[in-house]
Design a protein around this motif. Structure first.
Motif, PDB file in Angstrom:
ATOM      1  N   THR A  80       0.824  -1.201   0.000  1.00 18.85           N
ATOM      2  CA  THR A  80       0.000   0.000   0.000  1.00 18.85           C
ATOM      3  C   THR A  80       0.863   1.258   0.000  1.00 18.85           C
ATOM      4  O   THR A  80       2.092   1.198   0.110  1.00 18.85           O
ATOM      5  N   ALA A  81       0.207   2.402  -0.109  1.00 19.26           N
ATOM      6  CA  ALA A  81       0.921   3.679  -0.196  1.00 19.26           C
ATOM      7  C   ALA A  81       1.445   4.149   1.155  1.00 19.26           C
ATOM      8  O   ALA A  81       2.357   4.979   1.201  1.00 19.26           O
ATOM      9  N   ARG A  82       0.867   3.630   2.251  1.00 16.28           N
ATOM     10  CA  ARG A  82       1.293   4.034   3.586  1.00 16.28           C
ATOM     11  C   ARG A  82       1.461   2.811   4.467  1.00 16.28           C
ATOM     12  O   ARG A  82       0.764   1.804   4.303  1.00 16.28           O
ATOM     13  N   VAL A  83       2.372   2.940   5.418  1.00 16.60           N
ATOM     14  CA  VAL A  83       2.582   1.925   6.456  1.00 16.60           C
ATOM     15  C   VAL A  83       2.647   2.673   7.777  1.00 16.60           C
ATOM     16  O   VAL A  83       3.704   3.201   8.149  1.00 16.60           O
ATOM     17  N   GLY A  84       1.521   2.766   8.491  1.00 15.04           N
ATOM     18  CA  GLY A  84       1.503   3.583   9.703  1.00 15.04           C
ATOM     19  C   GLY A  84       1.897   5.005   9.361  1.00 15.04           C
ATOM     20  O   GLY A  84       1.342   5.624   8.443  1.00 15.04           O
ATOM     21  N   PRO A  85       2.898   5.557  10.067  1.00 13.83           N
ATOM     22  CA  PRO A  85       3.307   6.934   9.794  1.00 13.83           C
ATOM     23  C   PRO A  85       4.206   7.077   8.573  1.00 13.83           C
ATOM     24  O   PRO A  85       4.530   8.194   8.176  1.00 13.83           O
ATOM     25  N   LEU A  86       4.609   5.967   7.967  1.00  9.13           N
ATOM     26  CA  LEU A  86       5.537   6.000   6.843  1.00  9.13           C
ATOM     27  C   LEU A  86       4.779   6.106   5.524  1.00  9.13           C
ATOM     28  O   LEU A  86       3.703   5.534   5.353  1.00  9.13           O
ATOM     29  N   SER A  87       5.377   6.826   4.578  1.00 11.48           N
ATOM     30  CA  SER A  87       4.814   6.936   3.233  1.00 11.48           C
ATOM     31  C   SER A  87       5.784   6.319   2.233  1.00 11.48           C
ATOM     32  O   SER A  87       7.006   6.376   2.406  1.00 11.48           O
ATOM     33  N   ARG A  88       5.223   5.718   1.179  1.00 14.31           N
ATOM     34  CA  ARG A  88       6.064   5.238   0.089  1.00 14.31           C
ATOM     35  C   ARG A  88       6.587   6.420  -0.709  1.00 14.31           C
ATOM     36  O   ARG A  88       5.850   7.363  -1.010  1.00 14.31           O
ATOM     37  N   VAL A  89       7.842   6.349  -1.089  1.00 13.06           N
ATOM     38  CA  VAL A  89       8.422   7.364  -1.959  1.00 13.06           C
ATOM     39  C   VAL A  89       8.453   6.878  -3.404  1.00 13.06           C
ATOM     40  O   VAL A  89       8.908   7.603  -4.293  1.00 13.06           O
ATOM     41  N   VAL A  90       7.987   5.649  -3.620  1.00 10.04           N
ATOM     42  CA  VAL A  90       7.798   5.097  -4.964  1.00 10.04           C
ATOM     43  C   VAL A  90       6.370   4.552  -5.027  1.00 10.04           C
ATOM     44  O   VAL A  90       5.735   4.336  -3.999  1.00 10.04           O
ATOM     45  N   ALA A  91       5.872   4.325  -6.222  1.00  6.75           N
ATOM     46  CA  ALA A  91       4.495   3.854  -6.368  1.00  6.75           C
ATOM     47  C   ALA A  91       4.325   2.456  -5.785  1.00  6.75           C
ATOM     48  O   ALA A  91       5.251   1.628  -5.840  1.00  6.75           O
ATOM     49  N   PRO A  92       3.170   2.146  -5.207  1.00  5.18           N
ATOM     50  CA  PRO A  92       2.901   0.782  -4.758  1.00  5.18           C
ATOM     51  C   PRO A  92       2.965  -0.184  -5.936  1.00  5.18           C
ATOM     52  O   PRO A  92       2.720   0.199  -7.084  1.00  5.18           O
ATOM     53  N   PRO A  93       3.282  -1.448  -5.670  1.00  2.86           N
ATOM     54  CA  PRO A  93       3.350  -2.422  -6.770  1.00  2.86           C
ATOM     55  C   PRO A  93       1.977  -2.662  -7.381  1.00  2.86           C
ATOM     56  O   PRO A  93       0.949  -2.637  -6.692  1.00  2.86           O
ATOM     57  N   ALA A  94       1.966  -2.901  -8.680  1.00  2.00           N
ATOM     58  CA  ALA A  94       0.716  -3.203  -9.372  1.00  2.00           C
ATOM     59  C   ALA A  94       0.150  -4.520  -8.870  1.00  2.00           C
ATOM     60  O   ALA A  94       0.886  -5.439  -8.499  1.00  2.00           O
ATOM     61  N   ALA A  95      -1.185  -4.629  -8.871  1.00  4.62           N
ATOM     62  CA  ALA A  95      -1.839  -5.807  -8.311  1.00  4.62           C
ATOM     63  C   ALA A  95      -1.418  -7.094  -8.998  1.00  4.62           C
ATOM     64  O   ALA A  95      -1.335  -8.151  -8.362  1.00  4.62           O
ATOM     65  N   GLN A  96      -1.106  -7.041 -10.297  1.00  2.39           N
ATOM     66  CA  GLN A  96      -0.725  -8.271 -10.983  1.00  2.39           C
ATOM     67  C   GLN A  96       0.603  -8.824 -10.489  1.00  2.39           C
ATOM     68  O   GLN A  96       0.929  -9.983 -10.755  1.00  2.39           O
ATOM     69  N   ALA A  97       1.345  -8.023  -9.738  1.00  4.87           N
ATOM     70  CA  ALA A  97       2.617  -8.505  -9.192  1.00  4.87           C
ATOM     71  C   ALA A  97       2.449  -9.303  -7.911  1.00  4.87           C
ATOM     72  O   ALA A  97       3.392  -9.952  -7.469  1.00  4.87           O
ATOM     73  N   TRP A  98       1.246  -9.248  -7.289  1.00  2.28           N
ATOM     74  CA  TRP A  98       1.100  -9.914  -6.000  1.00  2.28           C
ATOM     75  C   TRP A  98      -0.211 -10.675  -5.806  1.00  2.28           C
ATOM     76  O   TRP A  98      -0.317 -11.533  -4.946  1.00  2.28           O
ATOM     77  N   ARG A  99      -1.234 -10.419  -6.620  1.00  5.46           N
ATOM     78  CA  ARG A  99      -2.548 -10.976  -6.303  1.00  5.46           C
ATOM     79  C   ARG A  99      -2.631 -12.484  -6.497  1.00  5.46           C
ATOM     80  O   ARG A  99      -3.567 -13.126  -5.990  1.00  5.46           O
ATOM     81  N   ASP A 100      -1.672 -13.107  -7.221  1.00  5.11           N
ATOM     82  CA  ASP A 100      -1.693 -14.550  -7.425  1.00  5.11           C
ATOM     83  C   ASP A 100      -0.793 -15.292  -6.447  1.00  5.11           C
ATOM     84  O   ASP A 100      -0.467 -16.465  -6.653  1.00  5.11           O
ATOM     85  N   ALA A 101      -0.402 -14.647  -5.361  1.00  6.07           N
ATOM     86  CA  ALA A 101       0.509 -15.278  -4.398  1.00  6.07           C
ATOM     87  C   ALA A 101      -0.123 -16.522  -3.778  1.00  6.07           C
ATOM     88  O   ALA A 101      -1.291 -16.522  -3.395  1.00  6.07           O
ATOM     89  N   ASP A 102       0.673 -17.576  -3.673  1.00  3.84           N
ATOM     90  CA  ASP A 102       0.260 -18.800  -2.987  1.00  3.84           C
ATOM     91  C   ASP A 102       0.693 -18.801  -1.532  1.00  3.84           C
ATOM     92  O   ASP A 102      -0.005 -19.333  -0.664  1.00  3.84           O
ATOM     93  N   LEU A 103       1.861 -18.214  -1.256  1.00  2.51           N
ATOM     94  CA  LEU A 103       2.459 -18.297   0.074  1.00  2.51           C
ATOM     95  C   LEU A 103       3.092 -16.957   0.424  1.00  2.51           C
ATOM     96  O   LEU A 103       3.774 -16.345  -0.406  1.00  2.51           O
TER      97      LEU A 103
END
Length: 257
Positions: free
Chosen positions: A25-48
């Motif tokens: 996601t774009a934020r982690v608690g008080p931290l912000s990403r300085v790069v774009a979040p990964p596209a969903a196709q990079a993670w939505r098929d995860a098995d483990l």
């Protein structure tokens, strides 16, 4: 293999799609990403999903809730707490234990890092030992260290095809239980990987300091310092500095003949 930012790496091994410490996601608690979040196709098929420890930038609940069909492998002792947070497909593992999924074997390793959810000085709340993970399948081996400092037992894990090693963090300083770029290079000497990929850099920052000169440097320089230290030490390891989102080719296993 694809580096998705911070400690998140997508691995395809043994017919499985594996994510390490997903932060999606774009934020982690008080931290912000300085790069774009990964596209969903990079993670939505995860098995483990492999969770190395309970800190919020490694066990990130909003990201885990985006992966309802993936099995989440957590340090032993954290499963009950995680299920209470609504993550139901949970398995536990402790150092020295192995989780098998088809041709993929994941062995938990020691890590030298705080395992408390809220930090090393607190005693209330969930706690479980921090881990690394050694993944093997079809003759290939990949070590994902999680957050850790150097420890001598790393030598027993090598040689490896690839090692994912943290080289910094998200702030202007590193606390205990982390690898600096030079100590990560020392880890390369113990692990003897054919390929080393620096992680835990270039992704998250506190908004108030993200634009300072020191933080701008720390968002880009640690992996370069790591690569320079590996070369200076003469290690026979290729270092690949991949910006978040980049794909990395893992070398094929060596022919044992």
């Amino acid at each position: 293999m694809r580096f998705l930012g911070h400690s998140t790496v997508r691995l395809e091994l043994g017919g499985r799609v594996v994510l390490t410490d997903p932060v999606l996601t774009a934020r982690v608690g008080p931290l912000s990403r300085v790069v774009a979040p990964p596209a969903a196709q990079a993670w939505r098929d995860a098995d483990l999903v492999l969770v190395s420890h309970l800190h919020g930038d490694h066990l990130h609940l909003p990201s885990l809730r985006l992966l309802p069909s993936a099995t989440v492998l957590v340090p032993r002792g954290a499963g009950a707490w995680l299920r209470k947070q609504g993550v139901t497909l949970v398995e536990e593992i402790a150092p020295g234990e192995t989780y098998t999924d088809g041709d993929l074997r994941v062995t938990a390793t020691k890590a030298t890092h705080s395992g408390h959810r809220w930090g090393p000085r607190l005693t209330h709340g969930p706690q479980a030992p921090a881990l690394g993970h050694l993944l093997t399948a079809n003759g290939s081996s990949v070590y994902a260290s999680g957050d850790t400092d150097l420890f001598p037992e790393m030598a027993a894990l090598g040689p490896l095809d690839a090692a994912l090693l943290p080289v910094w963090g998200w702030g202007p300083n590193l606390g205990p239980g982390h690898l600096t770029p030079r100590r990560a290079a020392d880890a390369v000497g113990l692990l003897r990987p054919r390929l080393a990929v620096p992680v835990h850099w270039g992704t998250l920052a506190l908004p108030g300091i993200a634009r300072t000169a020191r933080m701008r440097r720390l968002l880009v320089e640690p992996p370069r310092e790591f690569a320079a230290a590996v070369a200076e030490a003469g290690h026979d390891t290729e270092v690949v500095i991949a910006p978040p989102g980049a794909e990395i080719l893992v070398p094929a296993p060596k022919d044992p003949s």
